[in-house]
Design a protein around this motif. Structure first.
Motif, PDB file in Angstrom:
ATOM      1  N   LEU A  12       0.653  -1.180  -0.048  1.00 11.67           N
ATOM      2  CA  LEU A  12       0.200   0.117  -0.046  1.00 11.67           C
ATOM      3  C   LEU A  12       0.811   1.242   0.200  1.00 11.67           C
ATOM      4  CD1 LEU A  12      -2.705  -0.986   2.632  1.00 11.67           C
ATOM      5  CD2 LEU A  12      -2.832  -1.007  -0.101  1.00 11.67           C
ATOM      6  N   SER A  13       1.932   1.401   0.478  1.00 14.31           N
ATOM      7  CA  SER A  13       2.997   2.427   0.864  1.00 14.31           C
ATOM      8  C   SER A  13       4.082   2.069   0.339  1.00 14.31           C
ATOM      9  CB  SER A  13       2.788   3.115   2.011  1.00 14.31           C
ATOM     10  OG  SER A  13       1.425   3.408   2.470  1.00 14.31           O
ATOM     11  N   PRO A  14       4.516   1.877  -0.929  1.00 17.37           N
ATOM     12  CA  PRO A  14       5.925   1.469  -1.335  1.00 17.37           C
ATOM     13  C   PRO A  14       7.015   2.329  -0.817  1.00 17.37           C
ATOM     14  CG  PRO A  14       4.721   1.970  -3.082  1.00 17.37           C
ATOM     15  CD  PRO A  14       3.784   2.078  -2.111  1.00 17.37           C
ATOM     16  N   ALA A  15       8.232   2.430  -0.742  1.00 21.51           N
ATOM     17  CA  ALA A  15       9.193   3.214  -0.353  1.00 21.51           C
ATOM     18  C   ALA A  15       9.453   4.203  -1.737  1.00 21.51           C
ATOM     19  CB  ALA A  15      10.589   2.613  -0.036  1.00 21.51           C
ATOM     20  N   GLY A  16      10.014   5.262  -1.498  1.00 24.90           N
ATOM     21  CA  GLY A  16      10.258   6.160  -2.651  1.00 24.90           C
ATOM     22  C   GLY A  16       9.310   7.387  -2.703  1.00 24.90           C
ATOM     23  N   PRO A  17       9.684   8.329  -3.480  1.00 24.78           N
ATOM     24  CA  PRO A  17       8.561   9.375  -3.706  1.00 24.78           C
ATOM     25  C   PRO A  17       7.315   8.825  -4.255  1.00 24.78           C
ATOM     26  CG  PRO A  17      10.669   9.542  -5.332  1.00 24.78           C
ATOM     27  CD  PRO A  17      10.977   8.408  -4.254  1.00 24.78           C
ATOM     28  N   ASP A  28       1.822   7.440  -9.988  1.00 23.66           N
ATOM     29  CA  ASP A  28       1.601   6.375  -9.070  1.00 23.66           C
ATOM     30  C   ASP A  28       0.057   6.359  -8.823  1.00 23.66           C
ATOM     31  OD1 ASP A  28       4.375   5.580  -8.578  1.00 23.66           O
ATOM     32  OD2 ASP A  28       4.448   7.283  -7.320  1.00 23.66           O
ATOM     33  N   VAL A  29      -0.723   7.213  -8.959  1.00 19.85           N
ATOM     34  CA  VAL A  29      -1.987   7.170  -9.001  1.00 19.85           C
ATOM     35  C   VAL A  29      -2.633   6.557 -10.109  1.00 19.85           C
ATOM     36  CG1 VAL A  29      -4.102   8.532  -8.870  1.00 19.85           C
ATOM     37  CG2 VAL A  29      -2.181   9.438  -7.491  1.00 19.85           C
ATOM     38  N   SER A  30      -1.942   6.825 -11.454  1.00 15.42           N
ATOM     39  CA  SER A  30      -2.542   6.309 -12.499  1.00 15.42           C
ATOM     40  C   SER A  30      -2.259   4.787 -12.705  1.00 15.42           C
ATOM     41  CB  SER A  30      -1.878   6.903 -13.739  1.00 15.42           C
ATOM     42  OG  SER A  30      -2.441   6.491 -14.978  1.00 15.42           O
ATOM     43  N   ALA A  31      -0.959   4.425 -12.037  1.00 16.98           N
ATOM     44  CA  ALA A  31      -0.589   3.075 -12.097  1.00 16.98           C
ATOM     45  C   ALA A  31      -1.556   2.195 -11.388  1.00 16.98           C
ATOM     46  CB  ALA A  31       0.864   2.921 -11.850  1.00 16.98           C
TER      47      ALA A  31
END
Length: 457
Positions: free
Chosen positions: A23-28, A33-36
């Motif tokens: 749910l909360s991968p590391a990195g910015p 990311d929303v689209s993915a």
């Protein structure tokens, strides 16, 4: 106090779940990311849709197997069953199978029976719809709506006409919108005259009470569409007037209270029956909603082709926000209407001709035309009636947009804010086109039969 609160929050244990890394991968995080993530949602939904199609095929395969091996299924039954007539044996075997499906899927027997009928219809008359479902392009609720409509038609020709007209809409509408379009398509394809069908349906009118939680209940009525819309208009107008006068109740509460006040006029005051439903305004004055509502003349808006009025065409009249209505009712309402507005349209394109595109304000004739064309808010999935929405220039007036039918669409105030604040941006110069922040194009089409040129292509 603030320092104590900060300490208390810092002392709270950090709760982790097995899903944190997903749910909360590391990195910015970026808008991509929303689209993915939404791409994943769309892909998974497509797989779910396809599995629903496979389930329907499996259910129908099991039903046909029951028919073929019915003697074996009844072989161990009691003698009185074996001595029953053939039709009775068929019914007993079917009931047993419905019960088996219900226990397998952990649903009621009524739901299981509906699933069987849905599978049976889609594997015969609705095979094109089932194919779309199995490919994941439409949802199970859309396919079920199609099956219900096809099963309610008397012949294969009408079924084929409805499926051909409605199926392309399934991939771009919500289930509620699709059912609305199916209803209109069914009215156009049904071989029996609308007047006869309406008379038969009106004979089943009634009022029903269904229990709800927390001491509440639903009171609903099955009525002719024009009657229902007129009643709702009277309640809405009374509610809006009370709100404008400073009543603190919500519009929905005022509608319900006006409804109750009208029905129970002369009986015990509604506040005595349930004091929770009456909210005292600041000045202590509670308006008499029943008296106020009685003074309101309810309004409905219908669009009737002039050739239909002259008896030279069978094109149906339309009730705004609903669909086709009985031609005799439309003629009667037209005869009693205090005013009529003529809409001059191009006979080929369907475009409104009597409008000036060089003014910002929308002329009355064009406004009426667009209400008939759009029927509801044009934001994807919204079903708010067009008369309770605002007209929005797709290409803004300040940017050179013109006041024409192909540059105007009804958008409710909630979704107009979404559009104006660029959560969604206009995708192309058409009121049907919208594009989300993730770059997904969304196209809406009107369900109305009113011809409206480019906006319905």
């Amino acid at each position: 106090m603030a320092a104590e609160l900060d300490v208390a929050i810092d002392d709270l244990p950090v709760v982790t779940t097995p899903w944190d890394d997903v749910l909360s991968p590391a990195g910015p995080t970026t808008v991509h990311d929303v689209s993915a993530a939404l791409d994943d949602v769309e892909r998974l939904q497509s797989r779910i849709n396809a599995l629903e199609g496979e389930k329907l095929l499996a259910v129908e395969r099991a039903r046909r197997a029951v028919v073929r091996c019915e003697p074996d299924l009844l072989a161990g039954e009691q003698l009185r069953v074996l001595n029953a007539g053939t039709s009775r044996q068929h019914e007993l075997a079917r009931r047993a199978f419905v019960a088996d499906v219900a226990t397998t899927l952990r649903v009621s027997e009524r739901q299981a029976d509906h699933l069987l009928e849905t599978a049976r219809t889609l594997t015969s008359a609705g095979s094109a719809t089932l194919a779309e479902l199995c490919h994941g392009r439409i949802g199970a609720r859309h396919a079920t709506a199609m099956a219900d409509t096809l099963a309610d038609l008397p012949d294969a020709q009408a079924q084929a006409a409805v499926q051909a007209e409605a199926l392309p809409r399934a991939a771009t509408t919500t289930p509620a919108q699709f059912r609305s379009f199916l209803r209109r398509a069914r009215d156009r394809a049904h071989p029996e005259p609308f007047t006869l069908r309406h008379a038969r349906a009106a004979a089943k009118r009634g009022v029903f009470v269904d229990p709800a939680s927390d001491g509440m209940a639903w009171l609903s009525a099955y009525l002719p569409a024009t009657t229902a819309h007129a009643a709702h208009d009277r309640l809405t107008t009374a509610a809006r007037t009370a709100r404008d006068a400073g009543d603190p109740r919500t519009l929905s509460q005022l509608r319900a209270d006006a409804y109750t006040a009208l029905l129970l006029s002369g009986a015990e005051p509604t506040s005595d029956l349930d004091p929770v439903t009456t909210t005292e305004p600041a000045d202590g004055h509670v308006p008499n909603l029943a008296d106020h509502a009685r003074r309101i003349v309810p309004r409905v808006q219908i669009t009737v082709p002039v050739m239909t009025l002259l008896g030279r065409s069978d094109d149906p009249a339309e009730l705004t926000g609903h669909g086709a209505i009985d031609p005799d009712v439309a003629t009667l309402l037209t005869a009693r209407a205090p005013s009529l507005r003529r809409l001059l349209v191009d006979p080929v394109s369907g475009e409104l001709l009597s409008a000036d595109p060089g003014t910002y304000a929308v002329p009355a004739a064009l406004r009426t035309y667009l209400e008939a064309r759009d029927s509801t808010c044009r934001f994807p999935g919204c079903t708010r009636p067009a008369p309770r929405c605002d007209l929005d220039h797709t290409v803004a007036w300040a940017d050179g947009g013109r006041t024409t039918a192909d540059n105007l669409a009804h958008v409710c105030r909630r979704h107009r804010k979404v559009v104006l604040w660029h959560t969604w941006i206009r995708g192309r110069s058409s009121p049907a086109g919208r594009r989300s922040t993730g770059g997904r194009a969304r196209t809406t089409r009107t369900a109305s039969t009113v011809r409206c040129g480019a906006a319905r292509r």
